[in-house]
Design a protein around this motif. Sequence first.
Motif, PDB file in Angstrom:
ATOM      1  N   GLU A 154     -59.763 -66.563 -61.653  1.00 61.28           N
ATOM      2  CA  GLU A 154     -58.790 -66.405 -61.868  1.00 61.28           C
ATOM      3  C   GLU A 154     -57.779 -65.852 -62.887  1.00 61.28           C
ATOM      4  OE1 GLU A 154     -58.191 -70.602 -60.391  1.00 61.28           O
ATOM      5  OE2 GLU A 154     -59.115 -70.260 -58.888  1.00 61.28           O
ATOM      6  N   LYS A 155     -58.662 -65.032 -63.860  1.00 60.23           N
ATOM      7  CA  LYS A 155     -58.169 -65.182 -65.277  1.00 60.23           C
ATOM      8  C   LYS A 155     -57.657 -65.722 -66.228  1.00 60.23           C
ATOM      9  CE  LYS A 155     -58.253 -60.340 -63.282  1.00 60.23           C
ATOM     10  NZ  LYS A 155     -57.588 -59.051 -63.583  1.00 60.23           N
ATOM     11  N   GLU A 156     -58.029 -67.610 -66.313  1.00 59.19           N
ATOM     12  CA  GLU A 156     -57.811 -67.962 -67.152  1.00 59.19           C
ATOM     13  C   GLU A 156     -57.799 -67.715 -68.391  1.00 59.19           C
ATOM     14  OE1 GLU A 156     -56.407 -70.427 -66.144  1.00 59.19           O
ATOM     15  OE2 GLU A 156     -56.468 -70.916 -63.909  1.00 59.19           O
ATOM     16  N   ASP A 157     -56.419 -68.586 -68.833  1.00 64.02           N
ATOM     17  CA  ASP A 157     -56.907 -68.292 -70.897  1.00 64.02           C
ATOM     18  C   ASP A 157     -58.111 -68.210 -71.327  1.00 64.02           C
ATOM     19  OD1 ASP A 157     -55.942 -67.333 -73.797  1.00 64.02           O
ATOM     20  OD2 ASP A 157     -56.119 -69.464 -74.360  1.00 64.02           O
ATOM     21  N   SER A 158     -58.689 -67.114 -71.560  1.00 64.50           N
ATOM     22  CA  SER A 158     -59.991 -67.001 -72.705  1.00 64.50           C
ATOM     23  C   SER A 158     -60.498 -67.875 -74.009  1.00 64.50           C
ATOM     24  CB  SER A 158     -60.616 -65.733 -72.871  1.00 64.50           C
ATOM     25  OG  SER A 158     -59.605 -64.974 -73.463  1.00 64.50           O
ATOM     26  N   SER A 159     -58.999 -67.714 -74.295  1.00 65.92           N
ATOM     27  CA  SER A 159     -59.815 -69.003 -75.407  1.00 65.92           C
ATOM     28  C   SER A 159     -59.428 -70.337 -75.488  1.00 65.92           C
ATOM     29  CB  SER A 159     -58.167 -67.985 -76.965  1.00 65.92           C
ATOM     30  OG  SER A 159     -57.232 -68.630 -75.771  1.00 65.92           O
ATOM     31  N   SER A 160     -58.349 -70.454 -74.165  1.00 68.85           N
ATOM     32  CA  SER A 160     -58.856 -72.227 -73.489  1.00 68.85           C
ATOM     33  C   SER A 160     -60.377 -72.145 -73.108  1.00 68.85           C
ATOM     34  CB  SER A 160     -57.702 -72.714 -73.049  1.00 68.85           C
ATOM     35  OG  SER A 160     -57.437 -72.091 -71.793  1.00 68.85           O
ATOM     36  N   MET A 161     -60.546 -71.513 -72.239  1.00 71.89           N
ATOM     37  CA  MET A 161     -61.767 -71.578 -71.302  1.00 71.89           C
ATOM     38  C   MET A 161     -62.914 -72.126 -72.609  1.00 71.89           C
ATOM     39  SD  MET A 161     -61.430 -68.925 -68.070  1.00 71.89           S
ATOM     40  CE  MET A 161     -62.951 -69.183 -68.359  1.00 71.89           C
ATOM     41  N   GLN A 162     -62.836 -70.977 -73.520  1.00 66.83           N
ATOM     42  CA  GLN A 162     -64.046 -71.247 -74.485  1.00 66.83           C
ATOM     43  C   GLN A 162     -63.826 -72.416 -75.196  1.00 66.83           C
ATOM     44  OE1 GLN A 162     -65.947 -68.188 -75.423  1.00 66.83           O
ATOM     45  NE2 GLN A 162     -67.203 -69.672 -77.084  1.00 66.83           N
ATOM     46  N   ALA A 163     -62.873 -73.312 -75.379  1.00 67.01           N
ATOM     47  CA  ALA A 163     -63.158 -74.264 -76.295  1.00 67.01           C
ATOM     48  C   ALA A 163     -63.555 -75.681 -75.053  1.00 67.01           C
ATOM     49  CB  ALA A 163     -61.327 -74.825 -76.724  1.00 67.01           C
ATOM     50  N   TRP A 164     -62.595 -75.550 -73.777  1.00 65.69           N
ATOM     51  CA  TRP A 164     -62.976 -76.133 -73.003  1.00 65.69           C
ATOM     52  C   TRP A 164     -64.752 -76.120 -72.687  1.00 65.69           C
ATOM     53  CZ3 TRP A 164     -59.892 -79.845 -70.335  1.00 65.69           C
ATOM     54  CH2 TRP A 164     -60.617 -81.038 -69.569  1.00 65.69           C
ATOM     55  N   TYR A 165     -65.318 -75.036 -72.131  1.00 65.68           N
ATOM     56  CA  TYR A 165     -66.454 -75.509 -72.004  1.00 65.68           C
ATOM     57  C   TYR A 165     -67.411 -74.960 -72.816  1.00 65.68           C
ATOM     58  CZ  TYR A 165     -64.891 -74.174 -66.947  1.00 65.68           C
ATOM     59  OH  TYR A 165     -64.378 -74.259 -66.307  1.00 65.68           O
ATOM     60  N   SER A 166     -66.585 -75.273 -74.281  1.00 69.83           N
ATOM     61  CA  SER A 166     -68.121 -75.580 -75.435  1.00 69.83           C
ATOM     62  C   SER A 166     -68.099 -77.062 -75.388  1.00 69.83           C
ATOM     63  CB  SER A 166     -67.822 -74.920 -76.210  1.00 69.83           C
ATOM     64  OG  SER A 166     -67.378 -73.838 -76.790  1.00 69.83           O
ATOM     65  N   TYR A 167     -69.476 -77.407 -75.404  1.00 71.38           N
ATOM     66  CA  TYR A 167     -70.275 -78.680 -74.984  1.00 71.38           C
ATOM     67  C   TYR A 167     -71.004 -79.000 -76.284  1.00 71.38           C
ATOM     68  CZ  TYR A 167     -68.632 -80.181 -70.526  1.00 71.38           C
ATOM     69  OH  TYR A 167     -67.564 -80.659 -69.676  1.00 71.38           O
ATOM     70  N   TYR A 168     -71.187 -80.304 -76.958  1.00 69.72           N
ATOM     71  CA  TYR A 168     -72.079 -80.346 -78.084  1.00 69.72           C
ATOM     72  C   TYR A 168     -72.875 -82.275 -77.659  1.00 69.72           C
ATOM     73  CZ  TYR A 168     -73.281 -82.273 -82.287  1.00 69.72           C
ATOM     74  OH  TYR A 168     -74.149 -82.345 -83.304  1.00 69.72           O
ATOM     75  N   ARG A 169     -73.906 -82.871 -77.923  1.00 69.06           N
ATOM     76  CA  ARG A 169     -74.561 -83.340 -77.838  1.00 69.06           C
ATOM     77  C   ARG A 169     -75.224 -83.893 -79.014  1.00 69.06           C
ATOM     78  NH1 ARG A 169     -77.516 -86.083 -72.694  1.00 69.06           N
ATOM     79  NH2 ARG A 169     -75.076 -86.092 -71.930  1.00 69.06           N
ATOM     80  N   GLY A 170     -75.055 -84.517 -79.637  1.00 70.21           N
ATOM     81  CA  GLY A 170     -76.091 -84.797 -80.957  1.00 70.21           C
ATOM     82  C   GLY A 170     -76.449 -86.149 -80.821  1.00 70.21           C
ATOM     83  N   ILE A 171     -77.943 -86.615 -81.748  1.00 72.72           N
ATOM     84  CA  ILE A 171     -78.468 -88.247 -81.044  1.00 72.72           C
ATOM     85  C   ILE A 171     -79.300 -87.636 -82.123  1.00 72.72           C
ATOM     86  CG2 ILE A 171     -79.980 -89.389 -80.427  1.00 72.72           C
ATOM     87  CD1 ILE A 171     -79.594 -87.915 -77.765  1.00 72.72           C
TER      88      ILE A 171
END
Length: 286
Positions: free
Chosen positions: A123-140
């Motif tokens: 759907e050609k969403e904004d790529s910069s916002s997608m990068q942040a939205w889909y970048s996950y992190y988990r630290g233990i």
Amino acid sequence: MGKQYVSLLVILLTASVFLFSCSNTVNRNAGALEFDSIQINEVGHLFGDTAKPGCNIAIHFTYVSTSSDNKLKDSLNNYLLSASFGNKYMTLSPNKAIRLYKENYIKEYLKDLEPMYAKDEAEKEDSSSMQAWYSYYRGIESHVQLYKKHLLVYRIDYNEYTGGAHGMYMSTFLNIDLHTLSPIRLDDLFVNEYEEALTDLLWNQLMADNKVATRQEVEALGYTSTGNLEPTENFYLNDKGITFYYNIYEIAPYVMGPIEITLPYEIMSHLLSDDTMVLNEVRYNN
């Protein structure tokens, strides 16, 4: 020749006294535990494409590497694995548990987010916002905070980001009685019906820490705006007192961070039980 023999004898006797002293220092703690750690840091990208967002998992896990009691070592490691990663990993070796946990985290991330990302990309969403939205992190990250006689205090720090304004983080403390290999609870430390008196002490200490005279002044600073101040099972012991640890949002907003309130043993001696051997070892045997 005689002088050389005497000198050598003195050296050997000195060394034996030193080693005996060191041995006593090391072995006075239950199980003569020694610790090591496993560290991993890995990224799994959507569709295996490094140009796309991904999930980063970072683990620093401290475990018992050696002990004079192998059953104690194995049982402790099972408990630490369960507390850090969940019951399904507790019977595995530390290396295997962490490898499997990492693989499962990345697999679940890809399974859940690849379909969503493909749809957004189509759907050609904004790529910069997608990068942040889909970048996950988990630290233990875990480490031994205190090991003395029959007490082991173990800290686990958990940090996760799954899109949005900010991530979430929390710290959990395990106070383990090595006599029984069980967690120490507040009921083990205090006499019956201690809750109200202990709550008053927490309020008084929080006022002193913030240099105010009333509970209303403490509340005006933001404390208790997200939850009531009461004794928490998330605490840690040392030779000076008990620190009660409140994670973000428990009694204060995110911006204030976690709250620690330390009560010296002296001010709550009338509430402490004399029957807790581990506590007595920590308080009186420095």
